[in-house]
Scaffold this active site. Structure first.
Site, PDB file in Angstrom:
ATOM      1  CB  CYS A 163      -0.878  -0.034   1.249  1.00 21.27           C
ATOM      2  SG  CYS A 163      -1.826   1.472   1.492  1.00 21.27           S
TER       3      CYS A 163
ATOM      4  CB  CYS B 228      -5.066  13.670   2.368  1.00 14.66           C
ATOM      5  SG  CYS B 228      -6.455  13.470   1.235  1.00 14.66           S
TER       6      CYS B 228
ATOM      7  CB  CYS C   1      -9.134   9.872   6.809  1.00 14.95           C
ATOM      8  SG  CYS C   1      -7.574   9.398   6.056  1.00 14.95           S
TER       9      CYS C   1
HETATM   10  N1  SAH Z   1      -7.901   9.191  -0.826  1.00 18.53           N
HETATM   11  C1  SAH Z   1      -8.193   7.881  -1.288  1.00 18.53           C
HETATM   12  C2  SAH Z   1      -7.161   6.829  -0.929  1.00 18.53           C
HETATM   13  C3  SAH Z   1      -6.568   6.862   0.455  1.00 18.53           C
HETATM   14  S1  SAH Z   1      -7.586   6.349   1.805  1.00 18.53           S
HETATM   15  C4  SAH Z   1      -9.566   7.456  -0.850  1.00 18.53           C
HETATM   16  O1  SAH Z   1     -10.218   8.222  -0.175  1.00 18.53           O
HETATM   17  O2  SAH Z   1     -10.011   6.403  -1.243  1.00 18.53           O
HETATM   18  C5  SAH Z   1      -7.713   4.626   1.646  1.00 18.53           C
HETATM   19  C6  SAH Z   1      -8.980   4.033   2.252  1.00 18.53           C
HETATM   20  O3  SAH Z   1      -8.932   4.049   3.694  1.00 18.53           O
HETATM   21  C7  SAH Z   1     -10.216   4.813   1.883  1.00 18.53           C
HETATM   22  O4  SAH Z   1     -11.250   3.917   1.560  1.00 18.53           O
HETATM   23  C8  SAH Z   1     -10.519   5.562   3.159  1.00 18.53           C
HETATM   24  O5  SAH Z   1     -11.826   5.997   3.198  1.00 18.53           O
HETATM   25  C9  SAH Z   1     -10.150   4.520   4.204  1.00 18.53           C
HETATM   26  N2  SAH Z   1      -9.972   5.021   5.560  1.00 18.53           N
HETATM   27  C10 SAH Z   1      -9.467   6.188   5.961  1.00 18.53           C
HETATM   28  N3  SAH Z   1      -9.481   6.285   7.303  1.00 18.53           N
HETATM   29  C11 SAH Z   1      -9.998   5.140   7.764  1.00 18.53           C
HETATM   30  C12 SAH Z   1     -10.279   4.631   9.066  1.00 18.53           C
HETATM   31  N4  SAH Z   1     -10.026   5.357  10.163  1.00 18.53           N
HETATM   32  N5  SAH Z   1     -10.815   3.405   9.154  1.00 18.53           N
HETATM   33  C13 SAH Z   1     -11.072   2.667   8.054  1.00 18.53           C
HETATM   34  N6  SAH Z   1     -10.834   3.081   6.807  1.00 18.53           N
HETATM   35  C14 SAH Z   1     -10.313   4.315   6.654  1.00 18.53           C
END
Ligand code: SAH
Length: 348
Positions: free
Chosen positions: A106, A113, A120
């Site tokens: 990954c 971001c 997140c």
């Molecule tokens: N910006 C992109 C890719 C990075 S985040 C996106 O939003 O898809 C990668 C994945 O992790 C995304 O599905 C995001 O929503 C998820 N994610 C972020 N924080 C998280 C958390 N605390 N618990 C579970 N999934 C999370």
């Protein structure tokens, strides 16, 4: 004086040819340089190039732009979490998971971001800058160096950053990482995850890159989605799903919907019913994951029982769905958590 360092690994073979010929070198050298760089070699290892050429390359730029600053290994499942150091001193995270079908890495696409999803950790301090294509390749090179007799087989762009907000370098990375003279990782082994920047998703559908598109959906309706994802103010779920349908139509590939279950927000059986209704008839798969609790935001994950209840509604409605395995739970495996921890430790 211009002293910006070229990241040689980020050039396409034709660009490398051009650059070398401007330096008075024979164009065929470009193939050699390209192949060395993408094997992960440093200038001093490029033994079929003259010392003079290696010196010229070094004066103008960088061979391997990324180094591992810190590694944590999960005692639970062997998952490794890396903190990668970039040439300007910034750092990003990557996670290496060893599955029976091959090593999956990954990677991050931005330092931080700016999308602001409430759950997140990567977005808490905003976006510092985009990663270059060479830096994304560097993350893969670093992970390869840690393995013996094995290489990264699958890549997911799910670390920190929004890939569609760093469009050009992400596309460049995808073309370079799958180049037959480079790492040659099949595009079908790569997933690009987005929070749903609709215009870029449509453009991406037309690039002719058969990667898997993952959409971070996380809600069955606009009302809930707007509470947790600022991007939902800009694009409705219907517009976003239309972009997904366009992607499916153009690439023939199913879309994966990421859905993090958040207690008291989006995890009820009613939400599952509503989601199933929206996705009916779409060539898709739903990935359920209990939220990794982010204490700063008061958002909490769900119990296994809640996950199973949600899953069984989707199954009954014939929506293909699985519960994503959690890996590296003991090493700040989730997005942005390790970088934040190290930044915090550095400050104190
Ligand atoms: N910006 C992109 C890719 C990075 S985040 C996106 O939003 O898809 C990668 C994945 O992790 C995304 O599905 C995001 O929503 C998820 N994610 C972020 N924080 C998280 C958390 N605390 N618990 C579970 N999934 C999370």
């Amino acid at each position: 004086m211009e002293n910006k360092q070229i990241q040689w690994m980020g050039l396409y073979p034709e660009e490398l040819k051009q650059a070398l010929s401007e330096m008075g070198e024979k164009p065929f050298r470009a193939g050699q340089v390209f192949s060395w760089l993408h094997k992960g070699a440093r200038f001093e290892e490029m033994t079929n190039l003259s010392l003079a050429l290696r010196e010229k390359l070094r004066e103008r730029g960088i061979d391997q732009p990324v180094a591992i600053r810190e590694t944590r290994v999960s005692k639970l499942d062997g998952t490794q979490k890396f903190l990668f150091a970039l040439p300007d001193g910034n750092c990003v995270e990557g996670v290496l998971m060893r599955y029976h079908y091959g090593a999956t890495l990954c990677i991050s696409t931005q330092v931080g971001c700016k999308m602001g999803c409430r759950f997140c950790a990567s977005t808490l301090d905003g976006c510092v800058r985009n990663l270059t294509a060479a830096e994304m390749l560097g993350e893969v090179q670093c992970a390869n160096r840690t393995m013996e007799g094995e290489r990264v087989h699958n890549i997911v762009l799910m670390g920190s950053g929004e890939p569609m907000d760093n469009y050009d370098d992400v596309v460049r990375f995808l073309r370079l990482v799958s180049h037959p003279d480079g790492l040659n990782i099949g595009l079908r082994h790569i997933s690009v995850s987005t929070c749903g920047l609709v215009p870029q998703m449509k453009r991406f559908a037309e690039e002719g890159l058969p990667v898997t598109l993952s959409l971070s959906l996380h809600a069955p309706n606009d009302e809930i989605r707007r509470q947790i994802m600022p991007v939902a103010q800009r694009y409705t779920i219907e517009e976003t799903l239309d972009a997904c349908r366009y992607y499916i139509e153009k690439t023939g590939r199913r879309v994966v919907f990421e859905y993090a279950l958040i207690d008291n927000v989006n995890a009820s059986p009613e939400c599952a019913e509503e989601l199933a209704g929206r996705l009916r008839g779409m060539q898709c798969h739903v990935n359920l994951i209990p939220l990794n609790t982010v204490k700063e935001r008061n958002l909490f994950g769900v119990t296994e029982k809640q996950v199973q209840a949600f899953l069984s509604v989707l199954e009954r409605r014939h929506i293909s769905a699985t519960r994503r395995r959690e890996m590296g739970d003991d090493i700040e495996g989730a997005c942005g958590q390790l970088r934040k921890k190290v930044l915090r430790e550095g400050q104190s």
